[in-house]
Each structure stands twice: as structure tokens, then as C-alpha cells.
Design an enzyme around this catalytic site. Structure first.
Site, PDB file in Angstrom:
ATOM      1  N   LYS A 162      35.781  30.960  53.179  1.00 21.56           N
ATOM      2  CA  LYS A 162      35.254  31.190  54.894  1.00 21.56           C
ATOM      3  C   LYS A 162      35.423  29.654  54.518  1.00 21.56           C
ATOM      4  O   LYS A 162      35.667  28.368  55.650  1.00 21.56           O
ATOM      5  CB  LYS A 162      33.955  31.332  54.743  1.00 21.56           C
ATOM      6  CG  LYS A 162      33.763  31.619  55.822  1.00 21.56           C
ATOM      7  CD  LYS A 162      31.775  32.226  56.079  1.00 21.56           C
ATOM      8  CE  LYS A 162      31.897  33.852  55.730  1.00 21.56           C
ATOM      9  NZ  LYS A 162      30.413  33.949  55.300  1.00 21.56           N
TER      10      LYS A 162
ATOM     11  N   ARG B  55      25.963  30.305  55.596  1.00 21.97           N
ATOM     12  CA  ARG B  55      26.505  31.275  54.677  1.00 21.97           C
ATOM     13  C   ARG B  55      27.374  30.767  54.106  1.00 21.97           C
ATOM     14  O   ARG B  55      27.214  30.228  53.531  1.00 21.97           O
ATOM     15  CB  ARG B  55      27.092  31.230  56.061  1.00 21.97           C
ATOM     16  CG  ARG B  55      26.900  30.890  57.693  1.00 21.97           C
ATOM     17  CD  ARG B  55      28.078  30.935  58.730  1.00 21.97           C
ATOM     18  NE  ARG B  55      29.607  31.926  58.749  1.00 21.97           N
ATOM     19  CZ  ARG B  55      30.242  31.870  58.948  1.00 21.97           C
ATOM     20  NH1 ARG B  55      30.526  31.587  59.922  1.00 21.97           N
ATOM     21  NH2 ARG B  55      30.860  33.021  59.047  1.00 21.97           N
TER      22      ARG B  55
ATOM     23  N   GLY C 202      30.254  41.353  52.895  1.00 20.91           N
ATOM     24  CA  GLY C 202      28.249  42.049  52.765  1.00 20.91           C
ATOM     25  C   GLY C 202      27.967  41.296  51.018  1.00 20.91           C
ATOM     26  O   GLY C 202      26.801  42.366  51.239  1.00 20.91           O
TER      27      GLY C 202
ATOM     28  N   MET D 281      27.046  38.240  50.171  1.00 27.50           N
ATOM     29  CA  MET D 281      25.713  37.595  50.129  1.00 27.50           C
ATOM     30  C   MET D 281      24.686  37.346  51.580  1.00 27.50           C
ATOM     31  O   MET D 281      26.143  37.332  52.440  1.00 27.50           O
ATOM     32  CB  MET D 281      25.948  36.345  49.525  1.00 27.50           C
ATOM     33  CG  MET D 281      25.716  36.765  47.797  1.00 27.50           C
ATOM     34  SD  MET D 281      26.797  35.058  47.085  1.00 27.50           S
ATOM     35  CE  MET D 281      28.578  35.294  47.627  1.00 27.50           C
TER      36      MET D 281
ATOM     37  N   ARG E 135      39.871  35.720  57.745  1.00 25.91           N
ATOM     38  CA  ARG E 135      40.265  35.676  56.383  1.00 25.91           C
ATOM     39  C   ARG E 135      41.618  36.662  56.348  1.00 25.91           C
ATOM     40  O   ARG E 135      41.985  36.969  57.380  1.00 25.91           O
ATOM     41  CB  ARG E 135      39.500  36.251  55.528  1.00 25.91           C
ATOM     42  CG  ARG E 135      39.061  37.287  56.188  1.00 25.91           C
ATOM     43  CD  ARG E 135      37.253  37.973  55.184  1.00 25.91           C
ATOM     44  NE  ARG E 135      36.713  38.518  55.920  1.00 25.91           N
ATOM     45  CZ  ARG E 135      35.758  39.152  55.233  1.00 25.91           C
ATOM     46  NH1 ARG E 135      34.298  38.667  54.875  1.00 25.91           N
ATOM     47  NH2 ARG E 135      35.046  40.166  56.418  1.00 25.91           N
TER      48      ARG E 135
ATOM     49  N   HIS F 262      30.207  47.792  58.219  1.00 27.48           N
ATOM     50  CA  HIS F 262      29.601  47.102  56.471  1.00 27.48           C
ATOM     51  C   HIS F 262      30.056  49.005  55.085  1.00 27.48           C
ATOM     52  O   HIS F 262      31.286  48.486  54.693  1.00 27.48           O
ATOM     53  CB  HIS F 262      27.991  47.675  56.058  1.00 27.48           C
ATOM     54  CG  HIS F 262      28.096  47.750  54.786  1.00 27.48           C
ATOM     55  ND1 HIS F 262      27.744  48.595  53.617  1.00 27.48           N
ATOM     56  CD2 HIS F 262      28.209  46.108  53.912  1.00 27.48           C
ATOM     57  CE1 HIS F 262      28.000  47.894  52.443  1.00 27.48           C
ATOM     58  NE2 HIS F 262      27.854  46.660  51.997  1.00 27.48           N
TER      59      HIS F 262
ATOM     60  N   ARG G  11      56.420  65.228  26.519  1.00 27.71           N
ATOM     61  CA  ARG G  11      55.994  66.092  25.260  1.00 27.71           C
ATOM     62  C   ARG G  11      56.425  67.897  25.112  1.00 27.71           C
ATOM     63  O   ARG G  11      55.550  68.902  26.583  1.00 27.71           O
ATOM     64  CB  ARG G  11      54.326  66.248  25.639  1.00 27.71           C
ATOM     65  CG  ARG G  11      53.997  64.440  26.176  1.00 27.71           C
ATOM     66  CD  ARG G  11      53.256  64.379  26.323  1.00 27.71           C
ATOM     67  NE  ARG G  11      52.635  62.996  26.785  1.00 27.71           N
ATOM     68  CZ  ARG G  11      52.401  62.950  28.135  1.00 27.71           C
ATOM     69  NH1 ARG G  11      53.119  63.238  29.189  1.00 27.71           N
ATOM     70  NH2 ARG G  11      52.232  61.651  28.821  1.00 27.71           N
TER      71      ARG G  11
ATOM     72  N   SER H  81      61.054  52.940  22.091  1.00 27.55           N
ATOM     73  CA  SER H  81      60.212  53.345  23.024  1.00 27.55           C
ATOM     74  C   SER H  81      58.311  53.246  22.777  1.00 27.55           C
ATOM     75  O   SER H  81      58.467  54.441  21.169  1.00 27.55           O
ATOM     76  CB  SER H  81      60.042  54.996  23.772  1.00 27.55           C
ATOM     77  OG  SER H  81      59.060  55.218  24.686  1.00 27.55           O
TER      78      SER H  81
ATOM     79  N   GLY I  90      54.746  53.591  21.775  1.00 30.49           N
ATOM     80  CA  GLY I  90      53.980  54.433  22.438  1.00 30.49           C
ATOM     81  C   GLY I  90      52.432  53.938  21.510  1.00 30.49           C
ATOM     82  O   GLY I  90      51.646  53.803  21.665  1.00 30.49           O
TER      83      GLY I  90
ATOM     84  N   CYS J  38      56.182  53.423  27.238  1.00 33.96           N
ATOM     85  CA  CYS J  38      55.944  55.103  27.672  1.00 33.96           C
ATOM     86  C   CYS J  38      54.220  55.643  27.682  1.00 33.96           C
ATOM     87  O   CYS J  38      53.483  56.453  27.491  1.00 33.96           O
ATOM     88  CB  CYS J  38      56.148  56.271  26.895  1.00 33.96           C
ATOM     89  SG  CYS J  38      56.298  56.354  25.626  1.00 33.96           S
TER      90      CYS J  38
ATOM     91  N   TYR K 165      62.720  49.448  30.317  1.00 36.49           N
ATOM     92  CA  TYR K 165      62.122  50.285  31.055  1.00 36.49           C
ATOM     93  C   TYR K 165      60.778  50.701  31.308  1.00 36.49           C
ATOM     94  O   TYR K 165      60.201  50.337  29.816  1.00 36.49           O
ATOM     95  CB  TYR K 165      62.709  51.550  31.062  1.00 36.49           C
ATOM     96  CG  TYR K 165      62.765  52.214  30.433  1.00 36.49           C
ATOM     97  CD1 TYR K 165      61.752  53.555  29.898  1.00 36.49           C
ATOM     98  CD2 TYR K 165      63.389  52.424  29.102  1.00 36.49           C
ATOM     99  CE1 TYR K 165      61.754  54.291  28.557  1.00 36.49           C
ATOM    100  CE2 TYR K 165      63.183  53.070  27.583  1.00 36.49           C
ATOM    101  CZ  TYR K 165      62.439  54.098  28.078  1.00 36.49           C
ATOM    102  OH  TYR K 165      62.398  55.173  26.864  1.00 36.49           O
TER     103      TYR K 165
END
Ligand code: ADP
Ligand code: MG
Ligand code: MG
Length: 913
Positions: A23, A92, A101, A103, A338, A454, A560, A799, A801, A867, A887
Site C-alpha cells: 500500500k 493504515r 482486511g 489489519m 494494488r 469483505h 494402475r 518414472s 514414484g 508420477c 515429463y
């Protein structure tokens, strides 16, 4: 000069958000750009940290503050604490990243008996002055002195009621004066001291209060929930800003706006305002504000200024802005800006639009979106064909549909959420102290407040459905009741809300998976162009495979096979296979399973064609397919009991009558059937006991099964290769990959490779085709990492696991760890994160690196992927990108996240993770 504690808006560095807070930095930047910002200064986050550490303000700070105030007095011609044209300020908070919101802000600081008189004289408007005064006393009382709102509100409402007044604006000067005096009394009673009259003392108390709020429960909870670590935001700055008044009459207003529609991303004026009101009236939802378009008619000149402000903001920041402003006697002041928090759909649309407008590059368009956000797009929507009529409609404040049991306060929500219920938090309006209720609920519904209230802002940030300002609903928290016309909604009643259009329904309405928008397709297309990692999916069925393809999967990284075994029509065959006494019996059972598996694979390959499909051979311990021991023992007991009863019945009948041929339930055969059932159960129980393992996850599973029961693996390999052959015959391009789980040594792999070679020959000659497939291994044991070069001699792909590999690295069993001690480890900082959720780059990452290096030494073209669940997490994706993996594979709904994260990984490859 010694350490500088503060910077005036004219001198602060607008880029230094770490020091000045978001801010403060933006207020400096806007001031220096020539935007109309009220004069003010920022006290740094450094000062906050020093205050929190020393437990007192640093020496010299208040002198600096006095000098800064003098400068404001000089510029504005007003006097802080002076009877004549008094200067009032707001105090502020504001940390490096916005915590909406979190503070509290104190407005109108600098009022006391003397300055109040001055303000009345200056404005000739006692009503205005008392209104400002009562707001100040309450805010200061609450934020700085810790007095509950309720203590003030009771008096406020009493005065209103006595006067028969509904709207605050109808209160007269006298009534506001009465309220102010009651409020002063409240402060005296609650703190044992009169309200501070000295304005510098007010200021000092307020500064300390803002600093303290950094360590307040609300702020700490928020930081924890959103993983805001000290390197992201450390301490809050304090902004001291000359007050401008939106409540001095009908040429005054206050409002909030977005430079684009944060719900849809549409490029249009968006926001809400209130004439004759102070800022917090809009945000707190106390009065329901008007949409900004009405301003064009109501105060056209100010609307013109607002459009100009909005255009300048976007042109300068190259990003959608969320801004706050106040109009005092016709003059527009910008109080804050912002980067706008938007839902995923709006982020995607604004990215595409801003590239088209030349405001940002494609790279920026990708980088400005947090990949995790995209999961929101796969949030449920109400079934479009439902015919339910809404019982009420509020403002569509955060899109997506949610259904749950009504709950009227945050604490109850948290309690009920623990029982696994879906909840809708229903409040008149929400406040920052309700934040824990947001986490617990699926959706939020309020009866007051606008789209920037809010509730709306927080729900949008969390991607939760929210309907705000449904004014037809009367909420009675004490009675745990909400009333709409003659409909009563009790706590616990099911309701459905649609945050996309604001509708509220009774009961549960079915939801459907949302569609991919054209914009998302374009954006992810850009991501794929940038990314080096490919994204595969972990799926087991043709239907999910098709879904994954529609989300952009470029292959299946993990199928699987045991999921196929578990289907109702296969399980009995699997059980027969397990109960087999010898290889012949087992092969007979497998022969029945074989065509089923082959057809499954054929469909799967077809659904994924032409992309690769990695099939993992059987992994879990066999007893997972059998009922558990206790269940079997119980059933066996019941059967034995039943046998006695049946015997007893026969004896009874034999004794009483001499019936020769009784109907079926009472004849001898019935006993035989029960005896047979008992024998079968007993056999199964024996098998379960035989298969019993103390640590099944470290036991007879994975490739170890393939070693003990080669016929099982051979059946699976044959299913895969024949399915591929059948596809080839139909000219469907396929790329199967056979993956062996739980490998620890090259010998295991060679053995399985032996089966593969043998079956490959048979299948090729049977189908008269050439097969094209890969053979590889999962890397999920520590030994596999350390012996990766040897494994790569046989495996043409790896791969990771990472679930099992994490268990192995930590010597944790996941279930036990997460249920017992991991929460404590995380809370007390013994571990930064749950390693099953966040890949342990420092520890496990080293093992992965070793495996990659050794594997590629042996076989430079080795294809490597991941994976585990981690494969869909942006941070892990960045790490494995840097490791040089080919990958990642993740569940279907994570695919958009992974595709964007893969692009981020490439664009950020030279930045620390
Ligand atoms: P938050 O961080 O919760 O948005 P702010 O510091 O922005 O809190 O303040 C809350 C409201 O108070 C804002 O909407 C703004 O309109 C109002 N406000 C803050 N400072 C001033 C000021 N100097 N003059 C007028 N209104 C102010
Ligand atoms: Mg604000
Ligand atoms: Mg595993």
C-alpha cells in the site's frame, strides 16, 4: 543520516514493497506519478520488526513522525491538534503483500474536544464533525484499545431505535453528539482511563496497534493458510495519510473499483460507490453501495475523473488494479491501488485481452497467473438443466456453485467441518474475525454488503463460491434461523448457492464439471509452446483418459492396473487367482482375467492414441484384494451359529413330527450348503493369515510379486502387448510403456525383461506385426536411486514414484505420519512442510538428482518422468524441470495447473525456487 524510519509519499521508493509495504509503495509511486493522493508518509516494515523485537518504538521515531506531520501541515495548511482548521489523518497498515482486511485502519485520528470544535467551525457542519468523531472513537477504541464493537454498537442502535431511525445518514448532529459522548464513556469504562486527548499520543498508540496487529491471531492464521513466509512479507508498514472526506455532503462519495470485471475479466468499469459516506462503509457492507455505472448519471464530472484514473492506473501498472478512492467536494482522491485479485476465469481472460491490447507480452500473460489458481476452473457448476427456482438472489460475488448445510457462525462451521460436512456459512455480513469459517465452508452467503464487501473479497481470494448482499434473507443468529418470505432455513438445512449468478436454492442441486473456455485453451497453448516438460495424466480408465486428453494431457504417465482388478466383475476372478493352490490353478484363473485386461488396455490405448501410455504392472500386496481377517472371522462365526440353528430346527422337527420330505430350508442339503460355505470362508481366512504381513507396504508387493508369481506379470505383459497388437491391426497408433514397480536391483528388471522378450516374440508372430513399446521402471526405492546406472542398462525410461520414495527417504509410513506426528512437526517448525504434499527438494531431491545423473550416464537418451502426487505441484514441477526430466504426470484435474507450471518452470529456470 541514521536509519530512516519513514518516507514521505514524495520520496519513498515505489518499487520497494518489502520496506514500505504494498500500500505504502503504491501510494509513493502514485504521488510521484502525479496522481491525486492526499499527502502522507510511510513508516517502514523494518521499524515494525524493530518494535516487535524491542517491544518499544525505536528512539527518534516519534521525532521523525513530528517532522513528517509538520511537512503535511505546511502543504495542506492544516494543523494537527490545532483548534483552527485541524489536520486529521488515517493510520493504515500494509505489508509487502496484500492481506485483505487482515489489519485494521483507524480513520479521523487527531480529533479531540478542541479539534472537534475547530472542525465544526471550519466546515460549519456539526453533523459531519460528530459523525467523524464517533467513527474515530469507535475505531480507535476497537483497533488501538481492544474494545469490542458490540460495546459501541449497543449504544448506537439504542439511539437509533429511540429516534425511530433506520439509516445512519438520517441521524442528526445532536444524535451523533449523544452517540459520541456515550462512546467516550464506553472507552473510559472499558479502559479505566479517559479517551486520549493528546493527538501525538493518539498517533503513537495507533502506530503501536498497527505494528502489534502483525502478530495478531488473524494475521498469523492468514499467513499460515497462504504460506506467507518472512521472505514474502515481514512486518507491516504504517501509512499515515491526510484524511479526505466522502461524507461531507452529496458532492462527496467513496468507492472501490477494479479496472476490469474481476468476476469475468471483462474490460469495463467495475466497482461500487456510496454518496456521502466514509470508506469503510463500502468495504464493511454496512450500507449496500451502488454500481459504478450509476455514477455516470449521478455525478458525471466525478465519473469522468474516475474513468481517467482507471485508465492511467492500467497504463502505468500493466496489470488489473483494485483501487479505492474518495471524492471530497467534487475532487477525486486515490487512496490505494494494488494488483487485482481475480478468479481464475477472469485472470485467464485478462491475460488474453491484455496481450491483444499490447499491454503485456505473452510471457507476462503466463507469469501473472499462479498455476494453482487454474484448478478453480474445474470447480463444479450447477447442472444447466435443473429446474429448481431460487428462493432469493444476491450479488454474484465469487463464482462456482456450492452446496452444504447452513451454519450461522464461524466457530460452529469449524466444529461441523471436522465431522466432514459440507457447509455454507450464512451471515448478515462477514468480518475479518470470521476468516476461519471461510476455510471450513464450501461457500459463503451474506445478506448484506456488495461485491467488494469483505465476504466477497476473501471468498474470491480463496476461490470459494460466494453470494453477497442477498437482502431478502433475514438472518437471526441467536435463533439459528434465516427467513426468506415464509421460508425458514434452520441451521443444518441444505442449501445451494451459485456464485456465478447470485442464486440461492433450497436443498441440494446436482453439479457438473465445468468446460474449458476458449481463452484457457489459448493460454495453455502458449504455455505448451514455452514449456519443455510434457504433461501426462495418471488415469486408469478410458473415460478419465478422454477427459485428460480434453484437458491437454500428452500421454498417460501412470495407469494402475490394480484399479481394473477392483471392478465388481473382476474381483471374484482375482480372488480365485489368489486362492489358487498351485501354478496350474492360478494360470486357469489368470486365463479368465486375461481377455478382460487386454480389452481394458485396448480401449485405454485407443483413448490416448497416439500418445504414450505407461502401464504399471501389479503393485499392491495381494491381500488388499481379499476381505480382512476380522471380517472373515466374524462371518465364519455367524455361519457356525447358523449351522447350529439349522441343526436345531431339524432336530425339533424330527422330534415333533415325522415329516419325511420337508421343504428346502429344513432339509439336510441345507446343512451341506452351510458346511461348504464354512469351508470356503475358512480357506479364505487361511489364505489371509498366510499372506499376513506386519508391514505390507514394505512387504510382498511390486516386482516382488512378479518374482514369486511370474504368471501374473506374464498375463499382464501379454494383455498389454496383445492390446497394442490389436490397435496396430486397426491402424491406431499406440505407444505402450511397461513399467515395473518397487525395483531395487537390475536383476529383477532383467528377469521381467526376459518375460517381456519372450511374450513379444509370441505376440509378434501371432499377429504378424512389429511391436513398438518401451520397457522401464519406477524409481521409488532408495536403492533404485543409488543403482540407477545399472537399472538404466535394462530400462529405457524411469518414472519417479515420489510417494513411496518419500516414505523411504523419511522412513515414515504416510498414514501413520499424517495421522500422528506430522502435524506437530509442521506446527513446531521441525519440518517446514508435509513432504507428502510438498516435494522435499533438499533431501529427496538429492536422491532424485543422483538417479537422473547415474541413469543418463548409462543411457543418455533415458526418458524420465515423475508420477507421484507431486507431479502436479508447481514447485515440484520447477524442480524437476531443472533436473532435466522429460515429463510430469498428475491427476486429470491438475493438468491445466501442471501445463502452466511447466511454462513457469521454463521461464523462471534461472531464478531460485
Ligand atoms: P484495507 O487495507 O483494509 O483496505 P485501508 O487502509 O485501505 O484498509 O482503509 C480502509 C478504508 O478507509 C479505505 O477504503 C479508505 O477508503 C478509507 N481511508 C483510509 N485512509 C483514508 C483517508 N486518508 N481519507 C479517507 N478515507 C480513508
Ligand atoms: Mg484498502
Ligand atoms: Mg509406489
Amino acid at each position: 543520516m541514521t536509519a530512516q524510519y519513514s518516507y514521505s509519499f514524495n520520496t519513498g521508493d515505489g518499487k520497494n514493497k518489502a520496506l514500505l509495504g504494498g500500500k505504502g509503495a503504491n501510494l509513493c509511486e502514485m504521488t510521484q506519478m502525479g496522481f491525486n493522493v492526499p499527502p502522507g508518509f510511510v513508516i517502514t516494515t523494518q521499524t515494525c520488526l524493530s518494535y516487535l523485537e524491542q517491544k518499544r518504538l525505536p528512539d527518534g521515531l516519534m521525532d521523525e513522525v513530528r517532522a513528517q506531520i509538520s511537512e503535511i501541515e505546511r502543504v495542506t495548511g492544516k494543523h494537527f491538534g490545532g483548534a483552527n482548521d485541524p489536520l486529521l489523518v488515517s493510520v493504515r497498515s500494509g505489508s509487502a503483500i496484500s492481506m485483505p482486511g487482515m489489519m485494521d485502519t483507524i480513520l479521523n485520528l487527531g480529533l479531540n474536544k478542541q479539534t472537534l470544535a475547530g472542525l465544526i467551525e471550519e466546515t460549519s457542519d456539526p453533523r459531519f464533525a460528530y459523525d467523524a468523531y464517533r467513527r474515530f472513537i469507535q475505531l480507535f477504541g476497537k483497533v488501538a484499545l481492544g474494545i469490542e464493537d458490540e460495546k459501541f454498537d449497543t449504544h448506537f442502535n439504542n439511539v437509533k431505535r429511540a429516534a425511530g431511525i433506520k439509516a445512519d445518514v438520517a441521524l442528526s448532529a445532536d444524535q451523533l453528539q449523544e452517540i459520541s459522548e456515550l462512546f467516550l464513556m464506553v472507552v473510559h469504562e472499558e479502559t479505566g482511563r479517559p479517551f486520549p486527548e493528546d493527538v501525538y499520543q493518539q498517533l503513537e498508540i495507533a502506530i503501536c496497534a498497527v505494528f502489534n496487529s502483525w502478530m495478531g491471531k488473524r494475521a498469523i492464521d492468514y499467513r499460515k493458510e497462504f504460506h506467507i513466509t518472512p521472505d514474502i512479507a515481514n512486518g507491516t508498514a504504517v501509512n499515515i495519510v491526510t484524511m479526505v472526506f466522502g461524507n461531507m455532503g452529496d458532492d462527496c462519495a467513496t468507492g472501490v473499483g477494479f479496472t476490469r470485471n474481476p468476476g469475468t475479466g471483462e474490460n469495463e468499469m467495475y466497482g461500487e460507490y456510496l454518496v456521502n459516506a466514509q470508506g469503510e462503509d463500502v468495504v464493511a457492507g454496512i450500507r449496500t453501495p451502488k454500481p459504478v455505472h450509476e455514477m455516470a448519471k449521478e455525478i458525471p464530472e466525478q465519473y469522468r475523473q474516475l474513468v481517467e484514473l482507471r485508465n492511467k492506473l492500467e497504463a502505468h501498472y500493466h496489470e488489473v488494479q483494485d483501487y479505492e478512492y474518495t471524492i471530497e467536494r467534487g475532487v477525486l482522491y486515490c487512496l490505494q491501488t494494488r494488483n487485482g485479485k481475480m478468479n481464475a476465469a477472469a485472470m485467464v481472460k485478462t491475460s488474453i485481452d491484455m496481450v491483444a491490447e499490447g499491454l503485456i507480452s505473452k510471457e507476462q500473460a503466463l507469469l501473472r497467473i499462479n498455476p494453482e489458481l487454474l484448478e478453480q476452473l474445474l470447480h463444479p457448476q450447477l447442472a444447466p438443466d435443473h429446474t429448481n427456482k431460487p428462493i432469493a438472489t444476491g450479488l454474484p460475488a465469487s463464482p462456482g456453485a456450492a452446496c452444504g448445510h447452513c451454519v450461522f457462525d464461524a466457530d460452529t462451521a469449524v466444529r461441523l467441518a471436522k465431522t466432514g460436512q459440507d457447509l455454507i456459512l450464512l451471515r448478515e455480513e462477514t468480518k475479518p474475525e470470521d476468516i476461519h469459517g471461510f476455510f471450513a465452508a464450501q461457500g459463503v452467503l451474506t445478506s448484506r454488503g456488495g461485491k467488494t464487501s469483505h465476504a466477497a473479497v476473501v471468498a474470491r481470494g480463496m476461490g470459494k463460491a460466494c453470494v453477497a448482499g442477498a437482502e431478502d434473507i433475514k438472518v437471526d443468529v441467536r435463533a439459528r434461523l434465516a427467513i426468506v418470505g415464509d421460508i425458514h432455513i434452520k441451521e443444518g438445512d441444505l442449501i445451494t448457492i451459485d456464485g456465478s449468478n447470485g442464486n440461492i436454492y433450497l436443498g441440494r442441486i446436482p453439479t457438473i464439471a465445468p468446460r474449458f473456455s476458449e481463452e484457457l485453451k489459448i493460454l495453455l497453448g502458449w504455455a505448451d509452446e514455452v514449456a519443455r516438460l510434457r504433461v501426462h495424466a495418471n488415469v486408469d480408465t478410458p473415460e478419465t483418459a478422454r477427459l485428460a486428453v480434453s484437458y491437454g494431457a500428452k500421454g498417460i504417465g501412470l495407469c494402475r492396473t490394480e484399479r481394473m482388478f477392483n471392478a465388481a466383475d473382476r474381483l471374484p476372478l482375482v480372488v480365485d487367482m489368489i486362492l489358487a493352490h498351485n501354478t496350474e490353478e492360478r494360470e486357469a484363473a489368470l486365463a479368465k482375467l486375461f481377455p478382460i485386461q487386454r480389452d481394458d488396455f485396448e480401449q485405454l490405448f485407443e483413448a490416448m492414441s497416439p500418445h504414450p501410455v505407461t502401464v504399471r504392472l501389479l503393485d499392491p500386496p495381494m491381500h488388499e484384494f481379499l476381505p480382512n481377517e476380522h471380517q472373515l472371522t466374524d462371518e465364519l462365526d455367524a455361519l457356525k451359529h447358523y449351522l447350529t440353528i439349522v441343526k436345531g430346527q431339524r432336530v425339533t422337527l424330527d422330534t415333533l413330527t415325522n415329516a419325511g420330505d420337508l421343504p428346502a430350508p429344513f432339509n439336510r442339503l441345507n446343512e451341506d450348503v452351510i458346511l461348504e460355505a464354512i469351508a470356503k470362508k475358512q480357506m479364505m481366512l487361511d489364505k489371509v493369515l498366510e499372506l499376513y504381513e506386519v508391514n505390507p507396504m514394505l512387504g510382498h508387493r511390486g516386482v516382488r510379486l512378479g518374482m514369486s508369481y511370474p504368471e501374473i506379470y506374464k498375463m499382464q505383459i501379454r494383455s498389454i502387448l496383445e492390446a497394442a497388437a490389436r490397435c496396430i491391426k486397426q491402424r491406431i497408433p499406440v505407444e505402450p510403456e511397461i513399467m515395473v514397480p518397487q525395483v531395487i536391483t537390475a536383476q529383477e528388471l532383467k528377469k521381467v525383461k526376459g518375460y517381456v522378450d519372450e511374450i513379444q516374440n509370441e505376440v509378434e508372430s501371432q499377429y504378424k506385426i512389429k511391436l513398438n513399446f518401451k520397457f522401464g521402471t519406477m524409481i521409488e526405492t532408495v536403492r533404485a536411486c543409488t543403482r540407477a546406472d545399472r537399472l538404466a542398462a535394462t530400462a529405457s525410461f524411469f518414472s519417479f514414484g515420489t510417494n513411496d520414495l518419500t516414505q523411504a527417504t523419511f522412513s515414515f509410513s504416510r498414514e501413520d505420519a499424517e495421522n500422528k506426528f506430522l502435524p506437530l512437526y509442521e506446527e513446531s517448525g521441525l519440518l517446514e512442510d508435509n513432504p507428502f504434499e510438498t516435494l522435499d527438494i533438499e533431501g529427496l531431491g538429492k536422491l532424485m538428482k543422483m538417479a537422473v545423473d547415474l541413469g543418463r550416464q548409462q543411457r543418455p537418451e533415458l526418458k524420465i518422468g515423475i508420477c507421484g502426487e507431486h507431479g502436479g505441484h508447481p514447485r515440484s514441477i520447477r524442480f524437476v524441470h531443472n533436473l532435466g526430466l522429460n515429463y510430469v504426470s498428475c491427476s486429470a484435474p491438475r493438468i491445466p495447473v501442471a501445463r502452466l507450471a511447466a511454462a513457469h518452470a521454463k521461464l523462471l529456470e534461472n531464478k531460485p525456487i
